[in-house]
Structure formats: structure tokens, C-alpha cells
Design an enzyme around this catalytic site. Structure first.
Site, PDB file in Angstrom:
ATOM      1  N   TRP A  12       0.737  -1.246   0.182  1.00 17.34           N
ATOM      2  CA  TRP A  12      -0.054   0.015   0.079  1.00 17.34           C
ATOM      3  C   TRP A  12       0.779   1.327   0.143  1.00 17.34           C
ATOM      4  O   TRP A  12       0.432   2.308  -0.165  1.00 17.34           O
ATOM      5  CB  TRP A  12      -0.899   0.021   1.258  1.00 17.34           C
ATOM      6  CG  TRP A  12      -1.964  -0.956   1.273  1.00 17.34           C
ATOM      7  CD1 TRP A  12      -2.323  -2.029   0.251  1.00 17.34           C
ATOM      8  CD2 TRP A  12      -3.125  -1.097   2.240  1.00 17.34           C
ATOM      9  NE1 TRP A  12      -3.454  -2.693   0.527  1.00 17.34           N
ATOM     10  CE2 TRP A  12      -3.699  -2.212   1.791  1.00 17.34           C
ATOM     11  CE3 TRP A  12      -3.261  -0.810   3.530  1.00 17.34           C
ATOM     12  CZ2 TRP A  12      -5.058  -2.844   2.305  1.00 17.34           C
ATOM     13  CZ3 TRP A  12      -4.437  -1.166   4.164  1.00 17.34           C
ATOM     14  CH2 TRP A  12      -5.275  -2.015   3.806  1.00 17.34           C
ATOM     15  N   LYS A  13       2.206   1.246   0.158  1.00 15.20           N
ATOM     16  CA  LYS A  13       3.101   2.328   0.342  1.00 15.20           C
ATOM     17  C   LYS A  13       2.518   3.255   1.413  1.00 15.20           C
ATOM     18  O   LYS A  13       2.119   2.761   2.263  1.00 15.20           O
ATOM     19  CB  LYS A  13       3.147   3.005  -0.997  1.00 15.20           C
ATOM     20  CG  LYS A  13       3.624   1.743  -2.211  1.00 15.20           C
ATOM     21  CD  LYS A  13       4.097   2.330  -3.415  1.00 15.20           C
ATOM     22  CE  LYS A  13       4.557   1.088  -4.342  1.00 15.20           C
ATOM     23  NZ  LYS A  13       5.105   1.613  -5.593  1.00 15.20           N
ATOM     24  N   HIS A  98      12.749  -2.334  -0.936  1.00 10.69           N
ATOM     25  CA  HIS A  98      12.093  -1.683  -2.240  1.00 10.69           C
ATOM     26  C   HIS A  98      12.938  -0.707  -3.000  1.00 10.69           C
ATOM     27  O   HIS A  98      13.517   0.145  -2.112  1.00 10.69           O
ATOM     28  CB  HIS A  98      10.754  -1.196  -1.661  1.00 10.69           C
ATOM     29  CG  HIS A  98       9.765  -0.979  -2.608  1.00 10.69           C
ATOM     30  ND1 HIS A  98       9.816   0.218  -3.524  1.00 10.69           N
ATOM     31  CD2 HIS A  98       8.841  -1.654  -3.302  1.00 10.69           C
ATOM     32  CE1 HIS A  98       8.798   0.096  -4.424  1.00 10.69           C
ATOM     33  NE2 HIS A  98       8.037  -0.775  -4.345  1.00 10.69           N
ATOM     34  N   GLU A 100      11.845   2.156  -3.874  1.00  7.44           N
ATOM     35  CA  GLU A 100      11.670   3.593  -3.309  1.00  7.44           C
ATOM     36  C   GLU A 100      12.521   3.955  -2.482  1.00  7.44           C
ATOM     37  O   GLU A 100      12.737   5.053  -2.109  1.00  7.44           O
ATOM     38  CB  GLU A 100      10.302   3.574  -3.352  1.00  7.44           C
ATOM     39  CG  GLU A 100       9.407   3.808  -4.446  1.00  7.44           C
ATOM     40  CD  GLU A 100       7.945   3.345  -4.366  1.00  7.44           C
ATOM     41  OE1 GLU A 100       7.277   3.153  -3.219  1.00  7.44           O
ATOM     42  OE2 GLU A 100       7.297   3.178  -5.561  1.00  7.44           O
ATOM     43  N   GLY A 176       4.657   1.752 -11.119  1.00  8.37           N
ATOM     44  CA  GLY A 176       3.812   2.993 -11.076  1.00  8.37           C
ATOM     45  C   GLY A 176       3.522   3.607 -12.508  1.00  8.37           C
ATOM     46  O   GLY A 176       3.247   5.066 -12.488  1.00  8.37           O
ATOM     47  N   GLY A 236       1.398  -2.621  -6.232  1.00  7.58           N
ATOM     48  CA  GLY A 236       1.262  -1.430  -5.756  1.00  7.58           C
ATOM     49  C   GLY A 236      -0.091  -0.844  -5.881  1.00  7.58           C
ATOM     50  O   GLY A 236      -0.967  -0.958  -5.185  1.00  7.58           O
ATOM     51  N   GLY A 237      -0.147   0.166  -6.792  1.00 11.27           N
ATOM     52  CA  GLY A 237      -1.134   0.987  -7.122  1.00 11.27           C
ATOM     53  C   GLY A 237      -2.595   0.244  -7.122  1.00 11.27           C
ATOM     54  O   GLY A 237      -3.666   0.741  -6.641  1.00 11.27           O
TER      55      GLY A 237
HETATM   56  P1  PGA Z   1       2.991  -0.672  -8.816  1.00  7.60           P
HETATM   57  O1  PGA Z   1       4.007  -0.683  -7.734  1.00  7.60           O
HETATM   58  O2  PGA Z   1       2.120  -1.894  -8.849  1.00  7.60           O
HETATM   59  O3  PGA Z   1       2.074   0.619  -8.519  1.00  7.60           O
HETATM   60  O4  PGA Z   1       3.781  -0.503 -10.168  1.00  7.60           O
HETATM   61  C1  PGA Z   1       4.570  -2.003  -7.283  1.00  7.60           C
HETATM   62  C2  PGA Z   1       5.684  -1.632  -6.145  1.00  7.60           C
HETATM   63  O5  PGA Z   1       6.275  -0.888  -6.180  1.00  7.60           O
HETATM   64  O6  PGA Z   1       5.856  -2.789  -5.407  1.00  7.60           O
END
Ligand code: PGA
Length: 267
Positions: A12-13, A98, A100, A176, A236-237
């Protein structure tokens, strides 16, 4: 032995904005997760403050719960940090490495390795993320970058910990962006990851699950879980919308049922 269920891990970030919204999102995916529990393993990774409210929603459901990061020390003077030891016992999982965090928080391979070792040492299941940047992809350096990140991330792990380790291949350029990696490229990279795992961990390298992540959604998830090299996806999204993520669970369940029938038919 039954084949392990594909894993759908929801990262979910830094979302959603409130405890109520987090609990609602968790409640929103419970029905699909329960309906397909025999075919799909689901784990949710909310931000730290929402772990407790989400744990209350998930209690007794069989859906996994994990944190998006952990510190490598069990306790001490590390302002703002949360240790793997604090998570163990009531969270089953943790994500480390990750991209990020590697990019925005300058986490290097050595830090990622210490976090992976701490998570496994605390009894958690660990998702270790690896992935190349766009310029590396375009320069044909994917395999070299992934192998370096993977060998470094595995440094200090016990071969016996392989069964609790999951490696997620997440190309940075696919996260993303809506530009999910081509399944053929993904298959080749996941196979390469499996070779490295076996080279480093020996026989228990075969117990490590390997995922794909990067712009996975209900429309393309089956193309990945269908690959023999792929044990599931890190999402993610698309995991922030209960209906979309529920559709993904159903799509994976349908696809794994087809694969299982194909296997039985071939026996
Ligand atoms: P995303 O992110 O599905 O939004 O591309 C995946 C992730 O960063 O784990």
C-alpha cells in the site's frame, strides 16, 4: 505435495490517509481472499500506523499482514525506526529493499542485506526486492544488476531460511508507470534469479519464492502467474482499490485452477 499457492502481496506504500480507510480497504478484499483461499495466498502491507487496525480486520481470516520495512537492530537508539523484532509475533511478513527506499532514502545493498537477515532472524517471511533502473535496462545490464543486488541481499542468510524468503523482481521503470515488463523478459529474469538462488543457497534456494512486480493489474496479472518461473506478484497502485484487487485475486485463482487442471490432465 500440493503446489504452493501463488502469492499476491499488496504494497500500500504511504496510503491510505486514515485508519478508517485502511480498515475499509482491508475489509473490501476479505471476501475475494476468503473465497479463493485454496488457490491464492494474499498478504497486505499497510503503513506502520495502520498495521494494528488492519490486523484487527484480518484476525482469523488467513490473509497475511506485513510491514513495508524494518530496522536491522532489535531495539535501541534509532529514532523513528521500527525493528523486525517488534513486528514478529503478530505480523507475518516484511518487505526489504524496495526501490523507492533504495532511491529516495539511499539504502544500499549492505543495509538491505542486514534488514533481510533481521527479518528472517525474527521469524518473519521476508520479501527482498530487486530491480534495475531504466538506463540499466536499456543498456542490457538487467541480469548483472539483479545478480549483484541479489547476491548482496543474500549475504549472511542461512540456507535453512530459504523457505521464508521471497524475492520480488521489480524493474524500477515498470513501477507505477503503467509500463509492466514484458512476460518473456520477466520469465528470463526470474529464471536467472532462481539460478543465483540455487548457486548461493544450495538446495534450499529452490524453496525461495520468486515474484514479479511493476504495474500489475487485474488485466495482466494472469500473464505473470501463468509463467512457470513466477510464484506471484507484488502489487502497488492496483492494491489500493478493493474491487480491482479483488478482481486480481479472482484472476489468479482462475489461472491457477487452469494450470492445476492442465497438470492433472497430463499425469
Ligand atoms: P505498482 O507498484 O504496482 O504501483 O507499479 C509495485 C511496487 O512498487 O511494489
Amino acid at each position: 505435495m500440493p503446489a504452493p499457492r501463488p502469492l499476491l502481496a499488496a504494497n500500500w506504500k504511504m496510503n491510505p490517509l486514515s485508519a478508517e480507510a485502511a480498515a475499509e480497504l482491508a475489509r473490501g478484499v476479505l471476501a475475494a481472499a476468503r473465497d479463493h483461499a485454496d488457490r491464492v495466498e494474499v498478504a497486505l502491507f499497510p503503513p506502520f500506523p495502520w498495521l494494528l487496525p488492519v490486523a484487527q480486520v484480518l484476525a482469523g481470516s488467513g490473509v497475511g499482514l506485513g510491514a513495508q520495512d524494518c530496522h536491522w537492530e532489535p531495539s535501541g537508539a534509532f529514532t523513528g525506526e521500527v525493528s523486525a523484532a517488534m513486528l514478529s509475533g503478530w505480523c507475518g511478513w516484511v518487505i526489504v529493499g524496495h526501490s523507492e527506499r533504495r532511491i529516495h532514502l539511499a539504502e544500499g545493498d549492505d543495509v538491505v542485506a542486514r534488514k533481510a537477515a533481521a527479518g528472517l532472524g525474527a521469524g518473519l517471511q521476508v520479501i527482498l526486492c530487486v530491480g534495475e533502473r531504466e538506463e540499466e535496462f536499456l543498456a542490457g545490464q538487467t541480469e548483472a544488476v539483479i545478480e549483484r543486488q541479489l547476491r548482496a541481499g543474500l549475504d549472511g542468510l542461512e540456507p535453512s531460511q530459504g523457505a521464508r524468503l521471497v524475492v520480488a523482481y521489480e524493474p524500477v521503470w515498470a513501477i507505477g508507470t503503467g509500463r509492466n515488463a514484458d512476460p518473456d523478459h520477466t520469465d528470463r529474469t526470474l529464471e536467472m534469479i532462481r539460478r543465483v538462488l540455487k548457486a548461493v543457497l544450495g538446495r534450499s534456494g529452490a524453496e525461495v519464492r520468486v515474484l514479479y512486480g511493476g504495474s500489475v493489474n487485474a488485466g495482466n496479472v494472469a500473464a505473470y502467474v501463468r509463467l512457470p518461473s513466477c510464484d506471484g506478484c507484488l502489487v502497488g497502485g492496483a492494491s489500493l482499490k478493493a474491487t480491482e484487487f479483488s478482481r486480481m485475486i479472482t484472476a489468479v485463482a482462475t489461472s491457477s485452477a487452469t494450470v492445476a487442471e492442465g497438470r492433472e490432465g497430463g499425469e
